[in-house]
Design a protein around this motif. Structure first.
Motif, PDB file in Angstrom:
ATOM      1  N   GLU A   1       0.831  -1.196   0.000  1.00 51.72           N
ATOM      2  CA  GLU A   1       0.000   0.000   0.000  1.00 51.72           C
ATOM      3  C   GLU A   1       0.866   1.248   0.000  1.00 51.72           C
ATOM      4  OE1 GLU A   1      -2.488  -0.398   3.391  1.00 51.72           O
ATOM      5  OE2 GLU A   1      -3.818  -1.870   2.435  1.00 51.72           O
ATOM      6  N   SER A   2       0.239   2.375  -0.314  1.00 50.61           N
ATOM      7  CA  SER A   2       0.933   3.664  -0.270  1.00 50.61           C
ATOM      8  C   SER A   2       1.428   3.919   1.144  1.00 50.61           C
ATOM      9  CB  SER A   2      -0.020   4.781  -0.701  1.00 50.61           C
ATOM     10  OG  SER A   2       0.585   6.045  -0.513  1.00 50.61           O
TER      11      SER A   2
ATOM     12  N   THR B   1      -2.133   8.121 -11.249  1.00 48.46           N
ATOM     13  CA  THR B   1      -3.053   8.960 -11.996  1.00 48.46           C
ATOM     14  C   THR B   1      -2.883   8.672 -13.482  1.00 48.46           C
ATOM     15  OG1 THR B   1      -2.887  10.697 -10.317  1.00 48.46           O
ATOM     16  CG2 THR B   1      -3.742  11.339 -12.486  1.00 48.46           C
TER      17      THR B   1
ATOM     18  N   ALA C   1       5.579   7.070  -2.587  1.00 48.40           N
ATOM     19  CA  ALA C   1       4.491   7.814  -3.233  1.00 48.40           C
ATOM     20  C   ALA C   1       5.053   9.130  -3.737  1.00 48.40           C
ATOM     21  CB  ALA C   1       3.347   8.055  -2.260  1.00 48.40           C
TER      22      ALA C   1
ATOM     23  N   ILE D   1       1.330   0.660  -7.870  1.00 44.23           N
ATOM     24  CA  ILE D   1       0.367   0.396  -6.808  1.00 44.23           C
ATOM     25  C   ILE D   1      -0.852   1.288  -6.996  1.00 44.23           C
ATOM     26  CG2 ILE D   1      -0.015   0.536  -4.318  1.00 44.23           C
ATOM     27  CD1 ILE D   1       3.005   0.006  -3.989  1.00 44.23           C
ATOM     28  N   ASP D   2      -0.581   2.542  -7.322  1.00 38.72           N
ATOM     29  CA  ASP D   2      -1.641   3.517  -7.589  1.00 38.72           C
ATOM     30  C   ASP D   2      -1.040   4.581  -8.489  1.00 38.72           C
ATOM     31  OD1 ASP D   2      -3.995   4.956  -7.532  1.00 38.72           O
ATOM     32  OD2 ASP D   2      -3.625   5.854  -5.553  1.00 38.72           O
TER      33      ASP D   2
ATOM     34  N   GLN E   1      -3.102  -4.161 -12.311  1.00 44.80           N
ATOM     35  CA  GLN E   1      -2.241  -3.031 -11.972  1.00 44.80           C
ATOM     36  C   GLN E   1      -1.817  -2.285 -13.242  1.00 44.80           C
ATOM     37  OE1 GLN E   1       0.550  -5.734  -9.987  1.00 44.80           O
ATOM     38  NE2 GLN E   1       0.367  -4.467  -8.147  1.00 44.80           N
ATOM     39  N   THR E   2      -1.887  -0.972 -13.198  1.00 40.71           N
ATOM     40  CA  THR E   2      -1.416  -0.159 -14.319  1.00 40.71           C
ATOM     41  C   THR E   2       0.090  -0.332 -14.488  1.00 40.71           C
ATOM     42  OG1 THR E   2      -3.156   1.478 -14.013  1.00 40.71           O
ATOM     43  CG2 THR E   2      -1.209   2.193 -15.224  1.00 40.71           C
TER      44      THR E   2
ATOM     45  N   ARG F   1      -0.563  11.416  -8.684  1.00 44.96           N
ATOM     46  CA  ARG F   1       0.386  10.578  -7.973  1.00 44.96           C
ATOM     47  C   ARG F   1       0.932   9.419  -8.798  1.00 44.96           C
ATOM     48  NH1 ARG F   1      -4.013   8.318  -5.107  1.00 44.96           N
ATOM     49  NH2 ARG F   1      -4.747  10.474  -5.014  1.00 44.96           N
TER      50      ARG F   1
END
Length: 457
Positions: A71-72, A150, A175, A147-148, A126-127, A82
């Motif tokens: 996770e972030s 934009t 992040a 993970i995350d 996942q991107t 992000r």
């Protein structure tokens, strides 16, 4: 600043996505497990065998390994632009980027690593991020999962900084929150503010172009053994790095053998490159160094294309792809002269243990005066004994197999560099030329690599 690549070749392939093809080897490797499941059923009773196809399909359908949930390191605002990424994946990708990015040529585009979100996702949803670097003649792309992220975001940061920071970063993830040229990096223990690398002519972050996926399709590439490919480049690089910067021969030639030459020293390594690819290629020295430094996987796929009429080669392996502009002097490479040097053996070869010879050369080298440009050893063979002498200071005797006798002088650094890069247990040494005036020496590994080294007459 004008980020123009060699003859604008690379810019003709910007803004396209080649990486969908890079994933194909990964998918194939995952599918290799299917036969294992099926074979395990062969010895079951007939009723179980009848169910085999169903069982195999049901077991292979899910992903073979669920990735660790990372996770972030901090809770981000929904509106934050992000990039959140696992540290191990980022660290490995940036280490490769740091090899390709040249940090001493005062060209900003060559000092940065660019990270951008693609429109692709992996099997876990996942991107995919592209991590890119360039030295203006080679473009590297490494793919890692986010993970995350934009959608469509990118950032460009000094590669040496990002490598050092990711190497020291605590926790499992980083992040990056991007606000124009400013970037805030969050770890589990703190936050850090930096600026992106800007193109001074536009005041915008520097970008590294993508290569069009249709330039060199993965289906049009040729597969070869990765360990053999790397070993051939490494053996040739021993000679190539000593070639003068201004020489048109500075590089490694891939054909029916892998060649390199300084003019006075030659190496030739047995290779199936031309048979497999149907092409020869003359790699620039920086491309060779990049591939050796980044390493390769068990297999390497090689393809050919053009950038505005300039031949280009692409290497797909080990989770990265490297597009490289080939040497413009390929037609001038002296293949005939090199072949003549390799074939011009006179006299009888002696066979000697490589480690014993390397140790003897190293010991003799300790007795040379420092500061001399060239230090030479006298090597003589007589009655099955090889004598190594450094003036009147040292004399070593080594057992050598073979008949005949000869005496030569060799630059100690030349002979040491060649011997230590031979992998076989024994080596074969043969003089070239007329007795008493030997101009070169063949040093052969007995398998497929031969060095022809000039003597110190």
């Amino acid at each position: 600043m004008n980020n123009t690549f060699v003859g604008n070749e690379v810019n003709t392939f910007v803004n396209n996505n080649v990486t969908s093809y890079v994933q194909e080897p990964v998918v194939v490797e995952a599918q290799v497990q299917e036969p294992v499941v099926a074979e395990a059923q062969v010895y079951a009773p007939a009723e179980a065998v009848a169910q085999e196809p169903v069982v195999a399909q049901e077991q292979v359908a899910p992903a073979p390994t669920t990735p660790k949930i990372v996770e972030s390191p901090v809770e981000l605002n929904p509106n934050d632009v992000r990039i959140v990424v696992a540290i191990p994946e980022l660290r490995a990708a940036v280490a490769k980027a740091n090899v390709v990015a040249i940090k001493a040529d005062l060209k900003p585009v060559s000092e940065i690593v660019m990270i951008r979100a693609t429109d692709k996702v992996n099997e876990y949803g996942q991107t995919i991020l592209q991590v890119r670097a360039t030295d203006k003649e080679n473009i590297l792309t490494v793919e890692i999962p986010a993970i995350d992220v934009t959608p469509g975001v990118s950032m460009s940061i000094k590669v040496d900084f990002l490598k050092a920071f990711s190497d020291k970063a605590p926790g499992d993830a980083l992040a990056f929150v991007i606000e124009g040229p400013a970037v805030t990096i969050y770890t589990k223990t703190g936050e850090y503010k930096i600026n992106q690398s800007l193109d001074l002519s536009t005041n915008l972050p520097i970008t590294i172009p993508d290569i069009d996926k249709d330039t060199i399709l993965i289906e049009d590439t040729f597969e070869m053994n990765g360990n053999e490919f790397l070993s051939q480049l490494t053996a040739a690089n021993v000679v190539a790095v000593k070639t003068q910067d201004t020489s048109p021969y500075r590089g490694v030639y891939l054909g029916d053998k892998v060649y390199a030459t300084t003019g006075d020293t030659v190496v030739a390594v047995d290779s199936q490159f031309k048979n497999i690819c149907g092409n020869s290629a003359f790699l620039k020295i920086q491309t060779v160094k990049d591939i050796i430094s980044m390493g390769v996987g068990d297999t390497v796929r090689v393809g050919f294309g053009e950038l505005n009429g300039v031949r280009t080669m692409c290497v797909y392996t080990n989770g990265y792809r490297l597009y490289s502009v080939l040497h413009e002097s390929e037609g001038e490479f002296p293949l005939e002269e090199i072949s003549a040097m390799i074939g011009d053996c006179k006299g009888n070869a002696i066979k000697i243990n490589k480690d014993e010879l390397l140790g003897a050369v190293g010991r003799a080298n300790l007795f040379f005066a420092t500061g001399l440009v060239r230090n030479s050893l006298n090597l003589s063979v007589e009655n099955g004994v090889l004598y190594l002498m450094n003036e009147n200071k040292t004399k070593e005797r080594l057992v050598a197999e073979g008949i005949g006798s000869f005496e030569i002088r060799m630059d100690v650094n030349d002979i040491n560099e060649v011997i230590k890069n031979i992998k076989s247990e024994f080596i074969y040494i043969t003089p070239v030329g007329e007795s008493g005036m030997y101009s070169h020496v063949h040093v052969w590994d007995g398998v497929g690599t031969v060095y022809v080294v000039g003597t110190a007459l």
